[in-house]
Design an enzyme around this catalytic site. Structure first.
Site, mmCIF file in Angstrom:
data_model
loop_
_atom_site.group_PDB
_atom_site.id
_atom_site.type_symbol
_atom_site.label_atom_id
_atom_site.label_comp_id
_atom_site.label_asym_id
_atom_site.label_seq_id
_atom_site.Cartn_x
_atom_site.Cartn_y
_atom_site.Cartn_z
ATOM 1 N N GLU A 123 0.605 -0.858 0.381
ATOM 2 C CA GLU A 123 0.051 -0.118 -0.367
ATOM 3 C C GLU A 123 0.561 0.761 0.383
ATOM 4 O O GLU A 123 0.454 2.558 0.502
ATOM 5 C CB GLU A 123 -0.720 0.068 1.340
ATOM 6 C CG GLU A 123 -1.780 -1.310 0.898
ATOM 7 C CD GLU A 123 -3.214 -1.066 1.278
ATOM 8 O OE1 GLU A 123 -3.580 0.019 1.671
ATOM 9 O OE2 GLU A 123 -3.874 -1.838 1.831
HETATM 10 N N1 CAA Z 1 -6.217 11.766 -3.457
HETATM 11 C C1 CAA Z 1 -7.033 12.435 -4.966
HETATM 12 N N2 CAA Z 1 -6.221 12.379 -5.749
HETATM 13 C C2 CAA Z 1 -4.975 12.538 -5.673
HETATM 14 C C3 CAA Z 1 -4.256 11.907 -5.013
HETATM 15 C C4 CAA Z 1 -4.922 11.568 -3.505
HETATM 16 N N3 CAA Z 1 -4.528 10.610 -2.073
HETATM 17 N N4 CAA Z 1 -2.570 11.847 -5.075
HETATM 18 C C5 CAA Z 1 -2.196 12.058 -6.078
HETATM 19 N N5 CAA Z 1 -3.690 12.807 -7.104
HETATM 20 C C6 CAA Z 1 -3.872 13.744 -8.356
HETATM 21 C C7 CAA Z 1 -3.260 14.769 -7.765
HETATM 22 O O1 CAA Z 1 -3.495 15.788 -7.422
HETATM 23 C C8 CAA Z 1 -3.205 14.693 -9.387
HETATM 24 O O2 CAA Z 1 -4.046 14.987 -10.206
HETATM 25 P P1 CAA Z 1 -4.211 16.436 -11.544
HETATM 26 O O3 CAA Z 1 -3.928 15.042 -12.232
HETATM 27 O O4 CAA Z 1 -5.635 16.753 -11.937
HETATM 28 O O5 CAA Z 1 -3.305 17.167 -10.927
HETATM 29 C C9 CAA Z 1 -2.630 13.525 -10.075
HETATM 30 O O6 CAA Z 1 -3.614 12.351 -9.108
HETATM 31 C C10 CAA Z 1 -2.088 12.889 -10.242
HETATM 32 O O7 CAA Z 1 -1.238 13.159 -9.028
HETATM 33 P P2 CAA Z 1 0.772 12.875 -8.523
HETATM 34 O O8 CAA Z 1 1.380 13.837 -9.940
HETATM 35 O O9 CAA Z 1 1.156 13.284 -7.595
HETATM 36 O O10 CAA Z 1 0.909 10.892 -8.669
HETATM 37 P P3 CAA Z 1 2.358 10.889 -8.852
HETATM 38 O O11 CAA Z 1 2.305 9.402 -10.522
HETATM 39 O O12 CAA Z 1 3.325 11.414 -9.099
HETATM 40 O O13 CAA Z 1 1.911 9.201 -8.151
HETATM 41 C C11 CAA Z 1 2.492 8.230 -6.049
HETATM 42 C C12 CAA Z 1 1.514 9.223 -6.980
HETATM 43 C C13 CAA Z 1 2.002 9.044 -4.526
HETATM 44 C C14 CAA Z 1 3.631 7.913 -5.939
HETATM 45 C C15 CAA Z 1 1.568 7.338 -6.243
HETATM 46 O O14 CAA Z 1 1.462 6.923 -7.873
HETATM 47 C C16 CAA Z 1 1.338 6.457 -4.894
HETATM 48 O O15 CAA Z 1 0.411 6.128 -4.724
HETATM 49 N N6 CAA Z 1 2.000 4.992 -5.198
HETATM 50 C C17 CAA Z 1 1.622 3.910 -4.507
HETATM 51 C C18 CAA Z 1 1.135 3.198 -5.210
HETATM 52 C C19 CAA Z 1 0.676 1.831 -4.159
HETATM 53 O O16 CAA Z 1 0.604 2.582 -2.595
HETATM 54 N N7 CAA Z 1 0.599 0.580 -4.091
HETATM 55 C C20 CAA Z 1 -0.349 -0.507 -3.700
HETATM 56 C C21 CAA Z 1 -0.767 -1.161 -4.527
HETATM 57 S S1 CAA Z 1 -1.947 -2.314 -3.085
HETATM 58 C C22 CAA Z 1 -1.570 -3.045 -2.678
HETATM 59 O O17 CAA Z 1 -0.321 -2.806 -2.024
HETATM 60 C C23 CAA Z 1 -1.381 -4.782 -2.341
HETATM 61 C C24 CAA Z 1 -1.990 -5.409 -1.563
HETATM 62 O O18 CAA Z 1 -2.860 -5.707 -2.403
HETATM 63 C C25 CAA Z 1 -2.696 -4.978 -0.188
#
Ligand code: CAA
Length: 380
Positions: free
Chosen positions: A364
């Site tokens: 996550e």
């Molecule tokens: N809520 C709402 N919108 C959001 C947001 C949030 N928390 N975070 C970003 N956004 C929006 C931004 O405002 C932006 O919107 P606009 O295009 O309109 O400006 C858009 O999303 C893109 O945002 P970023 O440019 O910040 O995105 P990024 O590509 O740089 O990625 C990141 C940001 C935080 C690194 C994200 O990719 C991330 O969280 N990565 C980790 C993924 C993760 O947690 N994976 C786990 C999967 S589930 C798992 O673990 C398996 C399981 O089964 C347990």
């Protein structure tokens, strides 16, 4: 600020603690050894109303707050972190995806009640082999075809994957738009073209079922779409904000489970003619771990309260996830050390907790991704 839990939350905490001690503890070592998922115990949690705790009654939930839900995961994970994550994925990642989406009430009534009542499992299909931390790099597609969509691609590291009756799947309806072309669909078990791929063999959370999900010309109706093109990525991020509170609660529970086990051990284990806690070195170390746990817990409860009160909670959830899961890793490693040779043995529980703790720093969003989110907030 009120740092105390209310009466209802205390009652829930006592009820879940009793369930964990009476129903989970007696078999957890054996289940961990076999890597066997406890279907019936999960259903018991469902019957207790735990899975749908923070969601409205009209969709099969209990209408309670997110803090109550965090407390329930904490208590389950003190004893059994595998069930903790299975629970969290059904509730926060799957349930959170549907609840926060553009789904109509009719879609919510179709996709939520069975999962929120613990009669079925939900999973969250975002991660792909080349889209882990870079979640926006998904390449799974959903191509419009008549009155539905055809999905093609592969999702991986999918907790509850082999069990899930319902999966929230993020796929590109407009691949050229990259992350902005993502939509979200609920795909039901048994849909032709949808299958479970490799089931993972893991270091910890051995009972949790984690797998690939394969989409090979998998046709879903229009009504499976819960977030339209352009809304999928934001929906995934929002679900993950809530999910990180669940993982934080899981980490906190693991830390507390190991700490409590070590306390009991230190009171009864005698060396050099006295219980080992009488060594000030160990007692002071335990004082440090206690402070680490309490600080992490306050952050977790604050993040849940932020969510409950409508305040922004993405960054507080990231902080809670970081602090609680690092506490899980640190506390469990120390407790294995403090319990010596016995700590390394399966019957004493802390070795399992140490293995379970590691993944909480990874899934996550790795803890480095949490730092990215937190530092982004500082310098925005
Ligand atoms: N809520 C709402 N919108 C959001 C947001 C949030 N928390 N975070 C970003 N956004 C929006 C931004 O405002 C932006 O919107 P606009 O295009 O309109 O400006 C858009 O999303 C893109 O945002 P970023 O440019 O910040 O995105 P990024 O590509 O740089 O990625 C990141 C940001 C935080 C690194 C994200 O990719 C991330 O969280 N990565 C980790 C993924 C993760 O947690 N994976 C786990 C999967 S589930 C798992 O673990 C398996 C399981 O089964 C347990």
């Amino acid at each position: 600020m009120d740092f105390r839990l209310n009466e209802k939350q205390l009652e829930l905490q006592a009820k879940v603690r009793k369930f964990a001690q009476e129903r989970l503890l007696p078999t957890v070592v054996e289940r961990d050894n076999k890597g066997e998922y406890p279907t019936e115990l999960y259903k018991e949690m469902g019957a207790m109303g735990l899975i749908g705790l923070p969601y409205p009654k009209e969709f099969g939930g209990q209408g309670e707050d997110y803090l109550s839900y965090a407390i329930a995961i904490e208590e389950i994970s003190k004893v059994d972190a595998s069930l903790g994550i299975s629970y969290s994925v059904s509730t926060s990642l799957y349930g959170g995806s549907v609840m926060n989406s553009n789904a109509t009430d009719a879609q919510k009534k179709e996709f939520l009640p069975d999962v929120l009542q613990g009669k079925a499992w939900g999973s969250f299909g975002l991660t792909e082999p080349n889209a882990g931390s870079d979640a926006g790099g998904c390449v799974t597609t959903a191509t419009k075809d008549g009155d539905g969509y055809v999905l093609n691609g592969l999702k991986c590291f999918n907790t509850n994957g082999p069990l899930a009756d319902y999966s929230a799947v993020f796929a590109l309806t407009e691949p050229e738009l990259k992350a902005k072309g993502l939509a979200c669909f609920v795909v039901k078990k048994g849909t032709p073209g949808f299958s479970v791929g490799r089931i993972e063999d893991k270091m910890g959370i051995r009972q949790a079922q984690v797998s690939e999900l394969i989409f090979d010309n998998c046709r879903v109706p229009e009504s499976a779409m819960i977030a339209p093109t352009g809304q999928g990525f934001k929906l995934a991020m929002k679900a993950l904000d809530g999910g990180r509170i669940g993982v934080a609660a899981q980490g906190l529970g693991i830390a507390e489970g190991a700490f409590d086990t070590a306390v009991e051990y230190m009171k009864t284990r005698e060396q050099f003619g006295k219980p080992i806690f009488k060594n000030q070195y160990l007692a002071f170390k335990m004082a440090e771990l206690k402070m680490e746990i309490e600080a992490a817990k306050l952050m977790l409860y604050k993040a849940a309260t932020d969510k409950d009160t409508g305040a922004p909670y993405g960054e507080s959830a990231a902080m809670a996830k970081y602090l609680c899961t690092n506490a899980a890793m640190h506390v469990t490693t120390e407790c294995v050390q403090f319990m010596g040779g016995n700590g390394y043995m399966k019957g004493y529980h802390v070795e399992r907790m140490m293995r379970d703790a590691k993944i909480t720093q990874i899934y996550e969003g790795t803890n480095e991704i949490q730092q990215l989110i937190i530092s982004g907030g500082i310098f925005r």
